[in-house]
Design a protein around this motif. Structure first.
Motif, PDB file in Angstrom:
ATOM      1  N   ALA A   1       0.836  -1.201   0.000  1.00 14.29           N
ATOM      2  CA  ALA A   1       0.000   0.000   0.000  1.00 14.29           C
ATOM      3  C   ALA A   1       0.872   1.253   0.000  1.00 14.29           C
ATOM      4  O   ALA A   1       0.640   2.198  -0.759  1.00 14.29           O
ATOM      5  N   ILE A   2       1.890   1.244   0.854  1.00 11.89           N
ATOM      6  CA  ILE A   2       2.766   2.412   0.937  1.00 11.89           C
ATOM      7  C   ILE A   2       3.570   2.561  -0.352  1.00 11.89           C
ATOM      8  O   ILE A   2       3.748   3.661  -0.881  1.00 11.89           O
ATOM      9  N   PHE A   3       4.003   1.410  -0.853  1.00 20.56           N
ATOM     10  CA  PHE A   3       4.767   1.425  -2.091  1.00 20.56           C
ATOM     11  C   PHE A   3       3.944   2.046  -3.222  1.00 20.56           C
ATOM     12  O   PHE A   3       4.409   2.894  -3.978  1.00 20.56           O
ATOM     13  N   ARG A   4       2.679   1.628  -3.314  1.00 20.11           N
ATOM     14  CA  ARG A   4       1.818   2.188  -4.364  1.00 20.11           C
ATOM     15  C   ARG A   4       1.658   3.694  -4.208  1.00 20.11           C
ATOM     16  O   ARG A   4       1.630   4.424  -5.184  1.00 20.11           O
ATOM     17  N   PHE A   5       1.550   4.103  -2.967  1.00 20.97           N
ATOM     18  CA  PHE A   5       1.391   5.527  -2.745  1.00 20.97           C
ATOM     19  C   PHE A   5       2.593   6.311  -3.271  1.00 20.97           C
ATOM     20  O   PHE A   5       2.443   7.239  -4.061  1.00 20.97           O
ATOM     21  N   VAL A   6       3.784   5.888  -2.876  1.00 24.46           N
ATOM     22  CA  VAL A   6       4.947   6.660  -3.340  1.00 24.46           C
ATOM     23  C   VAL A   6       5.096   6.530  -4.855  1.00 24.46           C
ATOM     24  O   VAL A   6       5.482   7.474  -5.538  1.00 24.46           O
ATOM     25  N   HIS A   7       4.739   5.378  -5.365  1.00 23.88           N
ATOM     26  CA  HIS A   7       4.823   5.192  -6.816  1.00 23.88           C
ATOM     27  C   HIS A   7       3.867   6.132  -7.541  1.00 23.88           C
ATOM     28  O   HIS A   7       4.223   6.761  -8.535  1.00 23.88           O
TER      29      HIS A   7
ATOM     30  N   PHE B   1       4.824  14.418 -14.502  1.00 17.15           N
ATOM     31  CA  PHE B   1       4.241  15.313 -15.496  1.00 17.15           C
ATOM     32  C   PHE B   1       3.753  16.618 -14.914  1.00 17.15           C
ATOM     33  O   PHE B   1       3.441  17.550 -15.639  1.00 17.15           O
ATOM     34  N   LEU B   2       3.690  16.707 -13.600  1.00 18.69           N
ATOM     35  CA  LEU B   2       3.305  17.993 -13.014  1.00 18.69           C
ATOM     36  C   LEU B   2       4.524  18.875 -12.782  1.00 18.69           C
ATOM     37  O   LEU B   2       4.403  19.996 -12.333  1.00 18.69           O
ATOM     38  N   ASP B   3       5.682  18.318 -13.086  1.00 17.47           N
ATOM     39  CA  ASP B   3       6.919  19.053 -12.926  1.00 17.47           C
ATOM     40  C   ASP B   3       7.127  19.494 -11.479  1.00 17.47           C
ATOM     41  O   ASP B   3       7.196  20.679 -11.173  1.00 17.47           O
ATOM     42  N   LEU B   4       7.181  18.512 -10.604  1.00 21.02           N
ATOM     43  CA  LEU B   4       7.445  18.774  -9.199  1.00 21.02           C
ATOM     44  C   LEU B   4       8.701  17.974  -8.835  1.00 21.02           C
ATOM     45  O   LEU B   4       8.624  16.888  -8.269  1.00 21.02           O
ATOM     46  N   PRO B   5       9.864  18.505  -9.168  1.00 22.91           N
ATOM     47  CA  PRO B   5      11.092  17.715  -9.056  1.00 22.91           C
ATOM     48  C   PRO B   5      11.409  17.275  -7.636  1.00 22.91           C
ATOM     49  O   PRO B   5      11.908  16.171  -7.415  1.00 22.91           O
ATOM     50  N   ARG B   6      11.083  18.114  -6.684  1.00 24.45           N
ATOM     51  CA  ARG B   6      11.448  17.747  -5.305  1.00 24.45           C
ATOM     52  C   ARG B   6      10.631  16.569  -4.834  1.00 24.45           C
ATOM     53  O   ARG B   6      11.148  15.631  -4.243  1.00 24.45           O
ATOM     54  N   LEU B   7       9.342  16.624  -5.110  1.00 24.68           N
ATOM     55  CA  LEU B   7       8.490  15.502  -4.733  1.00 24.68           C
ATOM     56  C   LEU B   7       8.929  14.243  -5.464  1.00 24.68           C
ATOM     57  O   LEU B   7       8.950  13.152  -4.899  1.00 24.68           O
ATOM     58  N   ALA B   8       9.285  14.436  -6.739  1.00 30.24           N
ATOM     59  CA  ALA B   8       9.677  13.290  -7.555  1.00 30.24           C
ATOM     60  C   ALA B   8      10.916  12.630  -6.956  1.00 30.24           C
ATOM     61  O   ALA B   8      11.002  11.413  -6.869  1.00 30.24           O
ATOM     62  N   ARG B   9      11.860  13.466  -6.531  1.00 24.97           N
ATOM     63  CA  ARG B   9      13.101  12.948  -5.990  1.00 24.97           C
ATOM     64  C   ARG B   9      12.840  12.153  -4.718  1.00 24.97           C
ATOM     65  O   ARG B   9      13.325  11.037  -4.546  1.00 24.97           O
ATOM     66  N   LEU B  10      12.033  12.747  -3.841  1.00 15.47           N
ATOM     67  CA  LEU B  10      11.724  12.074  -2.584  1.00 15.47           C
ATOM     68  C   LEU B  10      11.022  10.748  -2.827  1.00 15.47           C
ATOM     69  O   LEU B  10      11.390   9.719  -2.267  1.00 15.47           O
ATOM     70  N   SER B  11      10.004  10.796  -3.684  1.00 18.26           N
ATOM     71  CA  SER B  11       9.215   9.584  -3.872  1.00 18.26           C
ATOM     72  C   SER B  11      10.035   8.518  -4.596  1.00 18.26           C
ATOM     73  O   SER B  11       9.899   7.337  -4.315  1.00 18.26           O
ATOM     74  N   HIS B  12      10.898   8.962  -5.510  1.00 19.19           N
ATOM     75  CA  HIS B  12      11.715   7.999  -6.229  1.00 19.19           C
ATOM     76  C   HIS B  12      12.650   7.280  -5.259  1.00 19.19           C
ATOM     77  O   HIS B  12      12.803   6.054  -5.302  1.00 19.19           O
ATOM     78  N   ALA B  13      13.241   8.052  -4.339  1.00 18.79           N
ATOM     79  CA  ALA B  13      14.156   7.463  -3.366  1.00 18.79           C
ATOM     80  C   ALA B  13      13.432   6.455  -2.487  1.00 18.79           C
ATOM     81  O   ALA B  13      13.904   5.334  -2.271  1.00 18.79           O
ATOM     82  N   ALA B  14      12.249   6.861  -2.027  1.00 21.35           N
ATOM     83  CA  ALA B  14      11.489   5.967  -1.146  1.00 21.35           C
ATOM     84  C   ALA B  14      11.072   4.717  -1.910  1.00 21.35           C
ATOM     85  O   ALA B  14      11.113   3.607  -1.380  1.00 21.35           O
ATOM     86  N   GLU B  15      10.704   4.910  -3.167  1.00 18.59           N
ATOM     87  CA  GLU B  15      10.261   3.787  -3.976  1.00 18.59           C
ATOM     88  C   GLU B  15      11.396   2.782  -4.139  1.00 18.59           C
ATOM     89  O   GLU B  15      11.189   1.571  -4.053  1.00 18.59           O
ATOM     90  N   ASP B  16      12.586   3.311  -4.383  1.00 19.06           N
ATOM     91  CA  ASP B  16      13.758   2.451  -4.549  1.00 19.06           C
ATOM     92  C   ASP B  16      13.934   1.532  -3.356  1.00 19.06           C
ATOM     93  O   ASP B  16      14.119   0.326  -3.509  1.00 19.06           O
TER      94      ASP B  16
END
Lengths: 767, 143
Positions: free
Chosen positions: A38-44, A52-67
């Motif tokens: 569930a958490i994984f899906r959320f960050v994904h 596509f919303l061009d939110l690089p900071r959020l993208a970076r955080l979520s990508h790291a957590a997803e990894d």
């Protein structure tokens, strides 16, 4: 984009609220796989949206957590307390950032590196405590229960019906104008209200599709792929609930398609495909379902690789091999599977697909895969049509009315038209509409309604998967936007209805399921291969021709290309003169070809045919139509004015041979700048009188003197020795007497017409 | 245990319908036929903003259709769809106690599937019926 952002914020906020319980549960039991997913899906999801919303900071955080979470899912990492804390810190941070975005505030990003570093294995960094949570702005949208909306909608329909009833009563009683004006005002308000209320529940699929071009462009650009996106059917209206549920799955699938399915331009060139990938997203209503399909022309799903991956992940190979082809394809929906070897920022964890399927199944839908290795994949998302507004055509059969989805209709024709034929092939009816022959289904007899026995009046040409057929109905009444709801099982069991509706008339009406009717009537369409664009271009190249009634009453064709114009001319301007028919027009005389006598018409239509400088006229009876001519022409047995026969709507129609026409009739047309033949010397008077017509007939311009500077092509003289005024000219000499008189001076006997013309041509040509 | 029953007449017989199954009682106006559907589906009718599927109860019971225009009907909601079950007439609503069919009492024809018990009104036994059993195209009624 603002709408999208607002939606993203609302959605993230909502998921976060729902997730808080999961997070706590995970914290107490980090080995709980379900919570982890569930958490994984959320960050994904957050990662996907940020892209596509061009939110690089959020993208970076979520990508790291997803990894990190992906590592835990694969068993590479052990979810210890520290890891859980680090992930939770990131989830909290995402929540803060989202609130900050909503409030339009900026948030210091200093702590983020630490947060991300804390995720690393063996790290004992502790993320900073949450910064202050931005003050939450009141939300600009509210969420209502669907039940409430439904009640509002049915209340609205009741109101419309009551309005109709009132209007009827008032009309019957002959109400006074003031009451009528008031009613009119009420009607307007009611109509407007209904529209608004309907919109609260319904939305065009367009809103679902509008984000796609951007997503496709960005994703494709990131991956260095060239993708042409085609969107079809965006005016289908769907339950808002459905649209919301479809949003994420659709975005995931589109990204997955681009990332996994489509090749890079180089790979495509090697595979012999066009460089640009093609991605088509379409929505259509079919029976009681809405089908959203995502079709690409990429490499397709490699089932072998899929199996190899799963085997590598510890699944039993024998078990997988034993699966049916369809079940093997369905393996793409396995959680944690990726056929991609490296993980990208776009997709590549196979997470999309299991989430996608879960979401779709939640709304009672299913996904079908149509795979063709090396040629592409088609994912079809089928969702039930719970409620939708469909643009329909209302048709009448006998006493009854039915609605047909406009999307299914290719065209509507009246049987009276000339281009329409209805024939019986054995006991099967077939309709020929222009060049297309298709099965004919009489709606009345399918329905078992008492038929009038008369020939059908209207044909509705309906397109279904694999082909088209003509549906014969008595009348086509109206075009209406209808709110379609599913009908009772007993009604749906007939297989020919897609749903029911209550139009303003207050009488219930059924929506026809065109595919179902075809199935009930026993039609079978073999599935056609999609036509390649190249082939389409070839057919559009077909020759256009003018169809006309000739003077001899025969219907003929002439290529449109050679027609300069069509002109009516008075009959007296056509004369049989000097061995042939000629037309005087625009101060000139043009040779005229005709298949028959002009007769006693006062005005004759004439085709003016032109090939470069040569012009001829062709008298016709009447011009009829411009048609597209099939490429196959059956050649005539002998050369003549008719080149051959082509089949048009089953008729054999003669095609004029323009080459023959020009060769036969165009030969005595003067060249635009005819060569000049200068007549000189003592015999000029005789030559002008006797030879000029012959010379002109052969295409020369005859002159007895030339303006200075102009040179003749050839000089014709009867003087024995050069008294030629123009130096260096080609000269043809004529002599009075037939015998040569002993010497050969290359002169030509003056009545030797062929000899003279040949000599002229030879000399003139030599220069 | 007493519960409310609606006493109606169908095909000339008195029947009792558990009021829990009855949403409302209406007069059906014009009915639009549904070609190709099961015989017991008389057609569709509009009930305010709702479309209801009208069931010819006589046909559903395996009796010849009475023909003619639809009249009174009991509206029931089954699996999200509204059905209008045609009845000859309605009497009243009263609390009764339903007892099982006496043993050895075998109902005839179409009544067998729909009859689910007996209520007794002033000594007169009345067959209690399950409306769902009259509807075509549904999964079989759980016993």
């Amino acid at each position: 984009m603002d709408d999208l952002l607002q939606e993203f914020i609302a959605e993230t906020r909502e998921t976060l609220a729902a997730l808080s319980g999961e997070i706590v549960a995970w914290e107490s039991d980090p080995s709980d796989r379900q919570r982890l997913d569930a958490i994984f899906r959320f960050v994904h999801t957050v990662k996907g949206s940020c892209g596509f919303l061009d939110l690089p900071r959020l993208a970076r955080l979520s990508h790291a957590a997803e990894d990190v979470l992906a590592g835990v899912r694969d068993g590479a990492r052990v979810p210890d307390t520290r890891l859980v804390n680090a992930v939770l810190a990131i989830v909290d941070r995402i929540g803060e950032l989202v609130e900050a975005i909503d409030a339009g505030m900026s948030l210091d990003d200093s702590g983020e590196d630490v947060l991300i570093a804390a995720l690393a294995e063996g790290s004992d960094l502790v993320g900073p405590a949450s910064a202050l949570v931005a003050q939450r702005q009141p939300a600009r949208s509210v969420r209502l229960s669907v039940d409430l909306l439904d009640r509002m909608m049915s209340g609205m329909s009741d109101m419309v019906l009551a309005r109709n009833e009132l209007a009827r009563r008032l009309r019957d009683d002959g109400a006074d104008p003031t009451v009528e004006a008031a009613l009119e005002r009420l009607s307007l308000t009611v109509a407007e209200m209904r529209d608004t209320v309907t919109r609260t529940r319904m939305q065009k699929v367009e809103t679902l599709f509008s984000a796609l071009p951007r997503i496709v462009r960005d994703t494709a650009a990131d991956l260095g792929k060239a993708v042409v996106l085609t969107i079809e059917g965006s005016d289908v209206e769907l339950d808002r609930e459905m649209i919301e549920m479809m949003r994420d799955p659709l975005v995931h699938m589109v990204r997955n398609s681009i990332d996994h399915g489509l090749e890079t331009p180089a790979e495509r060139t090697i595979a012999g495909k066009r460089e640009n990938c093609r991605l088509t997203v379409s929505a259509r209503q079919s029976g009681n379902q809405i089908i959203i399909s995502i079709t690409d022309d990429g490499r397709g799903i490699d089932v072998e690789r899929l199996i190899a991956k799963l085997v590598a992940a510890g699944r039993s190979e024998r078990e997988l091999r034993a699966l049916s082809a369809k079940a093997k394809l369905d393996l793409v929906f396995q959680a944690g599977l990726s056929t991609k070897d490296e993980v990208t920022g776009i997709s590549g964890r196979g997470v999309g697909m299991d989430v996608v399927r879960a979401n779709i199944e939640q709304i009672g839908g299913r996904i079908e895969i149509d795979n063709s290795l090396g040629r592409g994949v088609r994912f079809a998302i089928h969702v039930p049509l719970t409620l939708s507004i469909i643009s329909t055509i209302v048709v009448g059969v006998g006493e009854q009315r039915f609605a047909v989805s406009r999307q299914a209709i290719e065209e509507i024709v009246t049987v009276r038209g000339q281009q329409i034929r209805i024939d019986m092939l054995g006991d099967t009816a077939a309709a020929t509409v222009r060049e297309r022959r298709m099965p004919l289904i009489d709606l009345g007899s399918v329905m078992g309604l008492p038929g009038s026995g008369a020939a059908p009046a209207m044909l509705v040409i309906v397109g279904v998967v694999g082909g088209s057929y003509a549906l014969a109905v008595d009348s086509v009444l109206d075009h209406e936007e209808l709110v379609i709801k599913p009908a009772a099982p007993a009604v749906m069991a007939t297989g020919i209805y897609a749903g029911q509706t209550l139009p303003d008339s207050g009488l219930p009406m059924l929506l026809l399921d065109c595919a179902g009717i075809a199935a009930v009537a026993g039609l079978e369409f073999s599935r056609e291969e999609p036509v390649e664009d190249d082939a389409v271009e070839a057919t559009t190249d077909a020759m256009s021709a003018l169809l006309f009634d000739d003077l001899d009453g025969v219907r003929r064709l002439v290529p449109l290309e050679v027609i300069d114009r069509i002109e009516p001319v008075p009959a007296h301007s056509i004369r049989f003169a000097a061995g042939r028919l000629r037309l005087s027009i625009d101060g000139r005389i043009v040779p005229l070809a005709a298949m028959a006598e002009v007769g006693d018409r006062a005005i004759v239509s004439v085709l003016r045919l032109r090939d470069g400088p040569i012009e001829i006229a062709y008298a016709i009876g009447e011009a009829l139509d411009i048609v597209s001519v099939p490429s196959t022409i059956v050649a005539a047995r002998e050369p003549g004015p008719v080149a051959g026969v082509v089949g048009i709507d089953g008729d054999q129609i003669e095609m004029l041979d323009v080459h023959w026409l020009f060769a036969t009739h165009g030969d005595d047309v003067r060249h635009e700048a005819p060569p000049v033949c200068l007549i000189e010397g003592s015999g000029s008077a005789w030559m002008t009188t006797f030879l000029k017509p012959a010379l002109e007939g052969a295409g020369y311009r005859v002159a007895t003197s030339l303006p200075a500077g102009e040179r003749p092509a050839v000089v014709l003289t009867m003087d024995p020795e050069p008294a030629v005024t123009v130096p260096d000219s080609a000269v043809v000499r004529l002599r009075h007497d037939r015998p040569l008189g002993g010497r050969d001076d290359h002169s030509i006997y003056r009545y030797d017409r062929p000899g003279l013309l040949a000599a002229l041509a030879e000399r003139a040509g030599r220069r | 245990m007493l519960s409310l029953f609606l006493i109606a007449h169908i095909a000339g017989r008195a029947v009792a319908i558990d009021s829990a199954q009855v949403e409302s009682v209406v007069d059906i106006g014009s009915v639009v036929p549904v070609p190709r559907s099961a015989d017991q589906v008389l057609g569709l009718a509009a009930l305010r903003s709702r479309v209801v599927t009208v069931i010819d109860t006589r046909v559903a019971l395996g009796l010849p259709s009475a023909g003619g225009a639809a009249g009174r009907a009991v509206i029931t909601l089954v699996e999200g769809q509204h059905y209008a079950i045609l009845v000859d007439s309605l009497e009243d609503v009263a609390p009764f106690e339903m007892v099982p069919l006496s043993s050895g009492l075998i109902l005839d024809g179409g009544w067998r599937s729909t009859g689910c018990g007996i209520v007794e009104r002033d000594g007169e036994p009345i067959l209690a019926i399950n409306l769902r059993a009259l509807l075509p195209g549904l999964a079989a009624v759980a016993a």
